[in-house]
Structure formats: structure tokens, C-alpha cells
Design an enzyme around this catalytic site. Sequence first.
Site, short mmCIF file in Angstrom:
data_model
loop_
_atom_site.label_atom_id
_atom_site.label_comp_id
_atom_site.label_asym_id
_atom_site.label_seq_id
_atom_site.Cartn_x
_atom_site.Cartn_y
_atom_site.Cartn_z
N GLY A 11 -29.54 2.16 -28.72
CA GLY A 11 -29.06 1.12 -29.82
C GLY A 11 -30.03 0.47 -30.89
O GLY A 11 -31.35 0.75 -30.79
N SER A 35 -22.37 5.44 -26.63
CA SER A 35 -21.25 4.93 -27.62
C SER A 35 -21.34 4.59 -28.91
O SER A 35 -20.39 4.50 -29.39
CB SER A 35 -20.29 4.14 -26.56
N LYS A 85 -20.50 -5.26 -29.97
CA LYS A 85 -20.80 -6.34 -30.42
C LYS A 85 -19.86 -6.84 -31.73
O LYS A 85 -20.22 -7.78 -32.37
CB LYS A 85 -22.33 -6.26 -31.09
N SER A 125 -26.61 -14.38 -27.81
CA SER A 125 -26.28 -14.61 -29.01
C SER A 125 -26.12 -15.92 -29.53
O SER A 125 -25.64 -16.73 -28.60
CB SER A 125 -24.86 -13.83 -29.47
N TYR A 149 -15.71 -11.59 -28.26
CA TYR A 149 -17.25 -11.14 -27.97
C TYR A 149 -18.27 -12.40 -27.49
O TYR A 149 -18.72 -12.38 -26.73
CB TYR A 149 -17.59 -10.71 -29.26
N LYS A 153 -20.49 -13.03 -24.04
CA LYS A 153 -21.76 -13.48 -23.85
C LYS A 153 -21.98 -14.62 -23.06
O LYS A 153 -22.94 -15.20 -21.99
CB LYS A 153 -22.37 -13.62 -25.00
N ASN A 198 -19.83 -4.78 -41.29
CA ASN A 198 -19.34 -6.11 -41.23
C ASN A 198 -20.18 -7.02 -41.55
O ASN A 198 -20.11 -8.10 -42.07
CB ASN A 198 -19.15 -6.54 -39.83
N ASN A 199 -21.73 -6.62 -41.21
CA ASN A 199 -22.50 -7.77 -41.69
C ASN A 199 -23.45 -7.67 -43.02
O ASN A 199 -23.39 -6.47 -43.58
CB ASN A 199 -23.76 -7.48 -40.58
N ARG A 292 -14.54 -15.91 -45.21
CA ARG A 292 -14.16 -14.81 -44.35
C ARG A 292 -13.87 -15.96 -42.99
O ARG A 292 -14.44 -16.67 -42.55
CB ARG A 292 -15.32 -14.09 -43.61
N GLY A 294 -13.36 -17.55 -39.54
CA GLY A 294 -14.33 -17.66 -38.41
C GLY A 294 -15.75 -17.94 -38.79
O GLY A 294 -16.42 -18.27 -38.11
#
Length: 338
Positions: A11, A35, A85, A125, A149, A153, A198-199, A292, A294
Amino acid sequence: MGRLLITGGTGYIGSHAAVVLSKIGHDVVLYDNLSNSSRCVLENLNLIVGRQIPFVKGDVRDTELLISTLSAQGIDAVIHFAGLKAVGESVEQPVKYYGNNVQGSISLLQAMQAVQVKTLVFSSSATVYGEPQYLPLDERHPIRATNPYGRSKLYVEQMLSDVVSADAAWRIACLRYFNPVGAHESGLIGERPNGVPNNLMPYIIQVAAGQRPYLNVFGNDYSSTDGTGVRDYIHVMDLADGHAAALDFLDKTSGWHAINLGTGKGYSVLEVIKACEKATGRKVPYKIAARRAGDVAACYADPAKASERLNWTAKRSLDDMCHSSWRFQQKNRLRVTP
Ligand code: NAD
Ligand code: UD1
């Protein structure tokens, strides 16, 4: 120098950590179910480190395969990156997230216990802090994740703390990453987002490359200097160095440790856009959009604990982050999915 198992090793962050740890003399074995990554990463990793890195295709929920891998490879310590994530997806599919992230971690602990490997670095995180009650965020800040998510964590962190309380032979570091961005200087490995990013950084890079017309800036009415959200962006190679430092630390210390990995400096969305325009030589058109859901106004680390305990501080600049992200994009001519 020990022999390390890196779960999630193909990853984004795991592959950069594999480079750093290999370069300083660790033998690393990568374990990933692919994945959210591909075998191509392996070829590029081998090019960077100049030798073949062993890879096992497997799921962390497969305890038997983990046990056989840990013992066959003579593993001394594990770095556990494997997990899902995407915050939005975790809200829609919580069971998938708790399955991968919590059940996956339980399976890993069972396997480690079975073969008596008791040193672990866990990818946590800054999301575990929830809405900041004060800034900068130090490790004493209350923990209160706000989505599945983040809770996955948080639960794993707490489980790891219980494991250490029950058996003092364990050595565990939960590293709380702020916003990892950038790529290895070779441009051979980096972040490959699936679909619409998304980031912020991957989105900006796709706009700079002309693959998307403009960036939506989510809100310009926050109480920051220019009204846009502020985050602690950290170069993925600095983050990777932080893992090497955490392993050194665990070599000398037992117990459970939660440690921030951030720079301590926040940048606004508009500042990141400007830095990327400079690094890429391209215009990054943007439109102001609604906040956005959240999102918090600002989030940045107090990195003092990492400096004291790990003897580690982030060194690379925002310009380095933008340059290396762009180099990776250009070298790979990354295609986008709509
Ligand atoms: P990534 O998706 O690029 O890497 C995770 C890797 O784990 C992928 O290669 C994926 O194939 C693998 N994986 C997922 N589930 C698995 C399973 N059940 N068994 C085996 N392999 C599995 O993500 P990343 O950005 O490299 O993140 C690594 C870790 O760091 C994750 O745990 C993530 O939650 C955490 N983290 C990431 C960020 C970030 O912004 N990237 C921030 C904070 C924390
Ligand atoms: C996101 C995750 C967080 C994770 C972190 C790791 C969410 C809600 N949170 O945090 O759990 O730990 O990544 O990197 O997904 N922005 C725009 N336009 C965009 C994208 C982002 O303006 O198209 C803004 C955001 O409003 C924010 C900043 O850019 O102010 C950074 O956003 P992002 O990269 O998504 O990171 P976080 O929201 O901090």
C-alpha cells in the site's frame, strides 16, 4: 537489525516504509491481500532497494497463514498497516471496516501470540482525536472518533493497550498519523487513489495534470487566516522514517505508547494549492464549495513526544511534498477513473 513483517506492505505508506527499513538494513517481508494495491508496486520497490523483497499474498484475517508466515520467515517484529481507510465508505459499510480493521488486528495478535512475536507498530490516525478541543493536538487530548473508520482505529488502540497490561513482554507503538502526502523521490512509488480522490493532495495533482477541471474547496468560512481548512500535511518519507525510529525505540522500551507523527505546522487549502502551483508550474483552478460534512476547521500535531521518545522530527517541506507528488504523477502518467 531485525526481520520485519509489514502488513499492507504494497500500500501507499507500507511501500514507503519498506524502502526506508530495507535501506537501513532490516530484512522486510511484505504481506498484503492486494485489495487496494497491486503487484506492480513490488517491481518498483525491488528497483529502488536493489534486491528482491519477499512478498506473501494473504489476508490479515487468515490467522493460519499469518502464523506460518511469521514462523517460516523468522519474524522479530510486525508493522501493521493493512486496513481500509475511506471515512465515507466506513459510514456506509461499517461491518466491512470493523471486519478488516478490528477483526484483522485481532487475527494478527492471535498469530503473534502463537509464535511469541511481541513487538508491534500499529498505524493509527489523528482521526482518533475527533473534533479538537485545543490545538496543537498532543497525545493527552481526549479520544473521541466520530465515524466507524476512526472508531476502528480507537478500538484497536485500546485493545493493544489491554494486551500490554496483561503481558508486559509486549512492546507496542500506536503511531497517530496526521495527513500523509507526497511520494518517494524516484517517482516509482506513491499514492494511487481509486476513483475520485477523497483527499486534497491527490485531487489537486489531478487538476494540475488537466485530468479534472477544478478543485472544490470545501468551505472558506472557517476561522483560519484565509477561511479554508488547516491540516498538518506530512511527507510520506518522513512518516516512513518515523517507523524506523519507533522500532529503535521499542528495542529499548517495553509497554504501550501512542505517539503523534506530524510536523506541528498547519497549512490551509489555499496554501497547499499555491505550493502545488509553484511545484508543478501549472494553474490549479478552484471553486469555493460548501463545507464537507464531518470536517473540522483545523487539525495539527504537537510532535514533541515523537521528538523526545523517538528522536524523530519531520524534515521535508510542503514544497517537497508537492514536488514528489507531481513527479510520481508525471512518471506514471496516472490515469483517472471518473
Ligand atoms: P493503502 O490502502 O494504500 O494501504 C493499505 C494496504 O493494506 C493495501 O495495500 C491493501 O491492499 C492492504 N489491505 C487492506 N485490508 C487488508 C487485509 N484484510 N489483509 C491484508 N491486506 C489488506 O493505505 P495507506 O494510506 O497506506 O494506509 C496504511 C495504514 O495507515 C492504514 O491502516 C490506514 O488506516 C492508516 N492511515 C492512513 C492515513 C492516510 O491518510 N493514508 C492516515 C492515517 C492512518
Ligand atoms: C481525511 C480523513 C481522515 C484521515 C485523513 C488522512 C475524512 C473526513 N477524513 O482527513 O480520517 O485520517 O484524511 O489523510 O475523509 N479539501 C478540499 N477539497 C477536496 C478535498 C479536501 O477543500 O477536494 C479540504 C478538506 O476540507 C480539508 C483539507 O482539504 O480541509 C484536507 O482534506 P483531506 O485531504 O480529505 O484530509 P482530512 O479531511 O484532514
